[in-house]
Design a protein around this motif. Structure first.
Motif, PDB file in Angstrom:
ATOM      1  N   HIS A 192      -4.321   5.671 -11.294  1.00 37.79           N
ATOM      2  CA  HIS A 192      -5.618   5.248 -11.872  1.00 37.79           C
ATOM      3  C   HIS A 192      -6.868   5.696 -11.331  1.00 37.79           C
ATOM      4  CE1 HIS A 192      -3.742   1.909 -14.290  1.00 37.79           C
ATOM      5  NE2 HIS A 192      -2.813   2.093 -13.695  1.00 37.79           N
ATOM      6  N   PHE A 234      -4.961   4.111   3.023  1.00 31.75           N
ATOM      7  CA  PHE A 234      -4.642   5.474   2.960  1.00 31.75           C
ATOM      8  C   PHE A 234      -5.759   6.430   3.579  1.00 31.75           C
ATOM      9  CE2 PHE A 234      -0.889   7.174   1.164  1.00 31.75           C
ATOM     10  CZ  PHE A 234      -0.087   6.246   0.819  1.00 31.75           C
ATOM     11  N   PHE A 290       0.889  -1.392   0.097  1.00 31.96           N
ATOM     12  CA  PHE A 290       0.059   0.060  -0.111  1.00 31.96           C
ATOM     13  C   PHE A 290       0.647   1.293  -0.026  1.00 31.96           C
ATOM     14  CE2 PHE A 290      -0.047   1.441   4.387  1.00 31.96           C
ATOM     15  CZ  PHE A 290       0.176   0.207   5.090  1.00 31.96           C
ATOM     16  N   TYR A 324       0.610   4.504  -7.707  1.00 31.52           N
ATOM     17  CA  TYR A 324      -0.100   3.656  -8.787  1.00 31.52           C
ATOM     18  C   TYR A 324      -1.596   3.793  -8.791  1.00 31.52           C
ATOM     19  CZ  TYR A 324      -1.996  -0.627 -11.207  1.00 31.52           C
ATOM     20  OH  TYR A 324      -2.622  -1.450 -11.854  1.00 31.52           O
ATOM     21  N   VAL A 325      -2.232   3.525  -7.421  1.00 32.66           N
ATOM     22  CA  VAL A 325      -3.722   3.766  -7.229  1.00 32.66           C
ATOM     23  C   VAL A 325      -3.974   5.442  -7.651  1.00 32.66           C
ATOM     24  CG1 VAL A 325      -5.533   3.738  -5.589  1.00 32.66           C
ATOM     25  CG2 VAL A 325      -3.645   2.023  -5.691  1.00 32.66           C
ATOM     26  N   PHE A 326      -3.312   6.204  -7.276  1.00 29.70           N
ATOM     27  CA  PHE A 326      -3.596   7.678  -7.673  1.00 29.70           C
ATOM     28  C   PHE A 326      -3.580   7.760  -9.296  1.00 29.70           C
ATOM     29  CE2 PHE A 326      -2.139  12.213  -6.978  1.00 29.70           C
ATOM     30  CZ  PHE A 326      -3.450  12.592  -7.034  1.00 29.70           C
ATOM     31  N   THR A 380      -5.237  -0.125  -0.734  1.00 30.52           N
ATOM     32  CA  THR A 380      -4.394   0.452  -0.742  1.00 30.52           C
ATOM     33  C   THR A 380      -5.472   2.037  -0.522  1.00 30.52           C
ATOM     34  OG1 THR A 380      -2.820  -0.223  -2.415  1.00 30.52           O
ATOM     35  CG2 THR A 380      -2.712   2.302  -1.927  1.00 30.52           C
ATOM     36  N   PHE A 381      -6.422   1.979  -1.106  1.00 28.57           N
ATOM     37  CA  PHE A 381      -7.180   3.494  -0.658  1.00 28.57           C
ATOM     38  C   PHE A 381      -7.693   3.046   0.703  1.00 28.57           C
ATOM     39  CE2 PHE A 381     -11.340   1.415  -2.431  1.00 28.57           C
ATOM     40  CZ  PHE A 381     -12.166   1.808  -1.385  1.00 28.57           C
ATOM     41  N   VAL A 426      -4.786  -4.694  -4.919  1.00 30.56           N
ATOM     42  CA  VAL A 426      -4.053  -3.573  -4.437  1.00 30.56           C
ATOM     43  C   VAL A 426      -4.858  -2.338  -4.288  1.00 30.56           C
ATOM     44  CG1 VAL A 426      -1.976  -2.263  -5.511  1.00 30.56           C
ATOM     45  CG2 VAL A 426      -2.035  -4.805  -5.549  1.00 30.56           C
ATOM     46  N   LYS A 427      -5.610  -2.177  -5.264  1.00 29.11           N
ATOM     47  CA  LYS A 427      -6.503  -0.659  -5.530  1.00 29.11           C
ATOM     48  C   LYS A 427      -7.173  -0.577  -4.223  1.00 29.11           C
ATOM     49  CE  LYS A 427      -6.277   0.123 -10.353  1.00 29.11           C
ATOM     50  NZ  LYS A 427      -6.725  -0.415 -11.680  1.00 29.11           N
ATOM     51  N   PRO A 474      -9.644  13.312  -3.282  1.00 28.38           N
ATOM     52  CA  PRO A 474      -9.753  11.844  -2.492  1.00 28.38           C
ATOM     53  C   PRO A 474      -9.701  12.093  -0.886  1.00 28.38           C
ATOM     54  CG  PRO A 474      -8.045  12.088  -4.382  1.00 28.38           C
ATOM     55  CD  PRO A 474      -8.604  13.375  -4.303  1.00 28.38           C
ATOM     56  N   VAL A 475     -10.721  11.407  -0.546  1.00 23.06           N
ATOM     57  CA  VAL A 475     -10.964  11.359   0.658  1.00 23.06           C
ATOM     58  C   VAL A 475      -9.839  11.068   1.771  1.00 23.06           C
ATOM     59  CG1 VAL A 475     -12.158   9.925   2.718  1.00 23.06           C
ATOM     60  CG2 VAL A 475     -13.237  10.224   0.491  1.00 23.06           C
ATOM     61  N   LEU A 535       4.822   8.861  -4.048  1.00 23.64           N
ATOM     62  CA  LEU A 535       3.604   9.817  -4.123  1.00 23.64           C
ATOM     63  C   LEU A 535       3.540  10.945  -4.742  1.00 23.64           C
ATOM     64  CD1 LEU A 535       0.450   9.280  -3.773  1.00 23.64           C
ATOM     65  CD2 LEU A 535       0.683   9.778  -1.541  1.00 23.64           C
ATOM     66  N   GLY A 581       2.298   1.344  -3.625  1.00 29.57           N
ATOM     67  CA  GLY A 581       1.228   1.280  -4.607  1.00 29.57           C
ATOM     68  C   GLY A 581       0.308   2.469  -4.650  1.00 29.57           C
ATOM     69  N   ALA A 582       0.396   3.304  -3.555  1.00 27.68           N
ATOM     70  CA  ALA A 582      -0.263   4.512  -3.467  1.00 27.68           C
ATOM     71  C   ALA A 582      -0.345   5.390  -4.782  1.00 27.68           C
ATOM     72  CB  ALA A 582       0.028   5.302  -2.352  1.00 27.68           C
ATOM     73  N   HIS A 630      -8.229   6.297  -5.517  1.00 27.04           N
ATOM     74  CA  HIS A 630      -8.400   6.949  -4.214  1.00 27.04           C
ATOM     75  C   HIS A 630     -10.034   7.551  -4.145  1.00 27.04           C
ATOM     76  CE1 HIS A 630      -4.422   6.040  -2.428  1.00 27.04           C
ATOM     77  NE2 HIS A 630      -3.929   6.674  -3.418  1.00 27.04           N
ATOM     78  N   VAL A 631     -10.551   6.628  -3.451  1.00 25.34           N
ATOM     79  CA  VAL A 631     -12.042   7.136  -3.441  1.00 25.34           C
ATOM     80  C   VAL A 631     -12.388   8.852  -2.993  1.00 25.34           C
ATOM     81  CG1 VAL A 631     -13.897   5.340  -2.880  1.00 25.34           C
ATOM     82  CG2 VAL A 631     -12.280   6.238  -1.109  1.00 25.34           C
TER      83      VAL A 631
END
Lengths: 209, 588
Positions: free
Chosen positions: A72, B373, A62, A68-70, B369-370, B365-366, B26-27, A149, A65-66, A75-76
């Motif tokens: 894509h 975070f 995590f 990478y997730v950003f 990770t979220f 992973v997604k 993002p939250v 990040l 990967g943060a 991040h909700v």
């Protein structure tokens, strides 16, 4: 702007590769955890090293990967207001958010965690559990993760600005990526073509689980 | 100005949080930003020491070290592999055939399969999509009332939130500082009661409005015998045999298992239940296997099919929940075992491809990770919030409420219900729960009970407009235009969004009834927790032993860990523990 966009492409490429790499760490953690549980019960063999390596791996997933997730846009977000705003307004809000909040957040965390890493590295601190692992690689993940990040935040900022100035068609690198739910719906609909009407695509809603 | 800020720091912080989150950034970053922003304002105003965030890296390290959170990627991965392995399709089809011939049978099948999927995959979206694509067309073809059909599907899909091993319960356990095992044990009975409530509702509809939920006609029954019989009698006989075996096992469970794992304490009820189910299901599998292998023809096709389809998920439930309740595995290990089991099952079904594995890992992973975070963001927020004595402010706010515990719970549930209409349960769990938990604890509310109530309540967030995700997912797969049914060749009108919304109303009411029932009957949750405490006591003893062992190891660093267990018996600590155990045995 062209040079800047080249830089974002390079950053995006690197983080995409990194994201593809860290996913295998999840599988490794699953196998180690299950293997350890079975070995512990069946043969009474266990070591704290196996327990600790699991969370080392997950922390790597995590933190590394943060970015990478950003990239894509995974991040909700709470989007019931932003969904009603134009793409432009959202790009402006995002740029402000990146400059005012995200970049300082990364800098502060790197600044705070680097001395922590140096301390654990110099002292060679070990886990307090018997047979545990050496600590500094895990601590190092914090500054490294936030540095990655930070780099991705710069890339995203360039993309939003390029979108606002008209140098890019989209503010995000990945638009309309299929979610797991969409893939499932397509697969099921494909198998059942003969019985039900074709299923329309599922709306992209990453926060629903 | 500074005085104003100092006086109203906490409310200002909440307003700031609300503002940042609503901008749509993002939250995770919005939460952290609020914490940092107000932290620095507080430092400027000399409210906080300047080294306020100094311990932040240590706290992040604490999150990394957290064993409980490891269960999140494991269960997510398991769920994604299972949802794509075709298990849901087989279950829906087969269970639909079993109950289809009675009125309301298709709806009952949907509820039951929803519960089974909840206990295995735990993914709301996948359950709703599978049912929407597989069961909904069959229900429509047979003239089901649309409101009932859509409501049953969306509500059964959300069961994944309340029934272990749900991610909500893991996150709530972490935030409330309780063990995941306790949370699972506490949620089991209320979760099953909710399934029962859904079933009772369907049965009531079948009695009062039989035309709304018609039975499957003869020609729609697939697994018929050559002589035209449906095969139900054979199935009932098989079930009776297996049920008898299960009941018998439950009587002898303790005398068989206790010597095996060397335990002196009586077995917990949920453990006996799960083990008896396992014995019964393996017996069914063995009988069906023998029947097929030797072509005995003693079982109907329906019975055989039910056995082969139903057993894999039941085995998986045992693998995960059984080992957790038995105390063999921690919830994290249970998740890993479940993930491994899912991989094996998908391989056996020939559904596991390299690309599926990659997608499942990527999604894991997604999601992980979220979620992590958001937790890091809420940790930054909590630094400033705690420095500003935010808990005192929140406590004072609730102190003015009338009604004590019940008054507090009613207000909290209303708050969570309304928030659930707009935001996701991860945000609620990480933002709202840490603020409320200390207040609840101070009021003497059992936090596991509190957590189960909230988990039940968060379920409704999937069904309530405007942001009910179960409704969204059903909308996306339900027919939007009129279509000609391929089998009956009749035109079937489209499902309207209004029908989907209306369908959820009855089930939201049922869920709220269940929340109220749990609020009024804490023993539904604590009935299992008391046994949980016993197991915990045992775990604590084990920990003491381990601690003693590792202390010895530190004294004699040359001794390998394996041999250290041998001299343990001579340890005075061990003798004390043995004495305690003997006393426990005598009490029985």
């Amino acid at each position: 702007m062209k040079a800047l966009l080249k830089i974002t492409d390079a950053i995006d490429w690197c983080n995409d590769r990194l994201g593809h790499l860290v996913r295998w760490l999840v599988l490794a953690a699953v196998l180690i955890s299950a293997g350890n549980a079975i070995m512990r019960k069946a043969f009474n063999i266990s070591s704290n090293a196996y327990l600790e390596v699991q969370w080392y791996l997950f922390a790597a997933v995590f933190l590394l990967g943060a970015a990478y997730v950003f990239l894509h846009n995974g991040h909700v977000r709470i989007d019931f207001i932003s969904a009603r705003l134009s793409k432009r307004t959202n790009a402006i809000i995002d740029s402000i958010g990146i400059v005012v909040f995200l970049i300082p957040l990364c800098l502060i965390l790197i600044d705070l965690s680097w001395p922590y890493f140096v301390r654990t590295y110099r002292s060679g601190e070990m886990s307090e559990n018997a047979g545990g692992l050496i600590r500094w690689p895990a601590v190092l993940l914090i500054p490294v993760g936030f540095a990655i990040l930070l780099v991705q935040a710069v890339s995203e900022l360039i993309k939003r600005i390029a979108f606002l100035t008209g140098d890019r068609a989209e503010p995000f690198s990945y638009v309309g990526e299929k979610s797991a739910e969409e893939i499932l719906a397509e697969e099921l609909a494909g198998k059942r073509m003969d019985e039900s009407p074709p299923a329309p695509p599922v709306p992209h809603a990453p926060e629903a689980r | 100005m500074l005085a104003f800020i100092a006086e109203n720091f906490v409310p200002l912080m909440f307003c700031g949080l609300l503002f940042f989150l609503l901008t749509g950034i993002p939250v995770a970053f919005g939460l952290a930003a609020t914490g940092l922003f107000f932290g620095y304002i507080g430092m400027e105003a000399n409210l906080f020491p300047t080294n306020l965030f100094g311990a932040l890296p240590l706290r992040i390290f604490g999150i990394m070290k957290n064993d409980t959170l490891l269960a999140i990627p494991f269960f997510t991965f398991m769920g994604i592999i299972l949802e794509r392995s075709g298990m849901a399709e087989d279950l829906l089809e087969t269970v639909g055939q079993v109950f289809g011939p009675v009125r309301g049978g298709l709806a009952i099948a949907v509820v039951l399969v929803g519960a089974l999927l909840a206990a295995t995959t735990g993914v709301v979206a996948a359950a709703v999509i599978s049912m929407g694509l597989i069961s909904l067309p069959i229900m429509l073809r047979n003239g089901y009332n649309r409101t009932i059909a859509t409501g049953t599907i969306t509500a059964s899909g959300t069961l994944a939130q309340a029934i272990p091993p749900s991610l909500v319960l893991i996150v709530l356990a972490d935030q409330l500082g309780r063990s995941v095992g306790d949370m699972y044990a506490g949620a089991l009975v209320p979760g099953l009661l909710l399934v029962g409530l859904y079933l009772a509702f369907v049965v009531a509809v079948a009695v009062v409005r039989p035309k709304w939920v018609p039975a499957l006609p003869m020609e729609a029954r697939i697994y018929r015998e050559s002589n035209g019989a449906s095969g139900h009698i054979s199935l009932i006989v098989l079930l009776t045999i297996c049920a008898l075996a299960g009941v018998t096992w439950s009587h002898y469970h303790q005398s068989i298992i206790n010597p095996m794992i060397g335990r002196g304490l009586p077995a917990a009820g949920d453990e006996i239940f799960i083990m008896s189910m396992t014995v019964a299901s393996f017996l069914a599998l063995a009988l069906a296997g023998i029947n097929r292998l030797f072509r005995l023809g003693l079982m109907s096709r329906l019975a055989e099919r039910v056995t082969f389809v139903l057993i894999p998920p039941l085995v998986l439930i045992f693998l995960v929940l059984g080992t957790i309740f038995l105390g063999i595995a921690t919830p994290t290990e249970g998740g890993a075992m479940g993930a491994l089991g899912a991989l094996i099952m998908a391989t056996l079904r020939r559904a596991l491809t390299f690309s599926l594995l990659g997608q499942a890992l990527d999604n894991t992973v997604k999601l992980a990770t979220f979620v992590l975070f958001i937790l890091i963001g809420s940790t930054v927020f909590s630094f400033t919030f705690n420095a500003a004595d935010g808990h005192v402010w929140v406590e004072q706010l609730f102190a003015k409420l009338p009604g004590g515990q019940i008054g507090f719970l009613i207000v909290v549930n209303l708050l969570v219900f309304v928030l659930g209409m707009f935001i996701d349960f991860f945000e609620i769990a990480f933002i709202v729960i840490p603020i409320l938990a200390p207040v609840a604890d101070k009021m003497g509310i059992d936090l596991v009970w509190f957590g189960v109530i909230l988990a039940m309540n968060l379920q409704t967030s999937f069904l309530t407009p405007p942001f009910g995700f179960a409704l969204f997912y059903l909308r996306s797969v339900a027919p939007k235009t009129d279509y000609r049914d391929r089998i009956t060749n009749k035109m079937i009108p489209a499902i309207t969004t209004g029908q989907i919304y209306k369908g959820s109303i009855a089930f939201i009411v049922l869920q709220l009834i269940m929340v109220a029932v749990v609020v009024l009957n804490p023993e539904l949750v604590s009935g299992n927790i008391n046994k949980g405490v016993k197991i915990n006591a045992e775990e604590a003893l084990q920990e003491l032993r381990d601690a003693g062992r590792s202390a010895r190891e530190q004294r004699e660093p040359s001794a390998p860990s394996g041999s250290a267990s041998a001299p343990a018996a001579a340890d005075p600590m061990q003798q004390l523990l043995d004495a305690m155990k003997r006393e426990e045995d005598q009490k029985k």
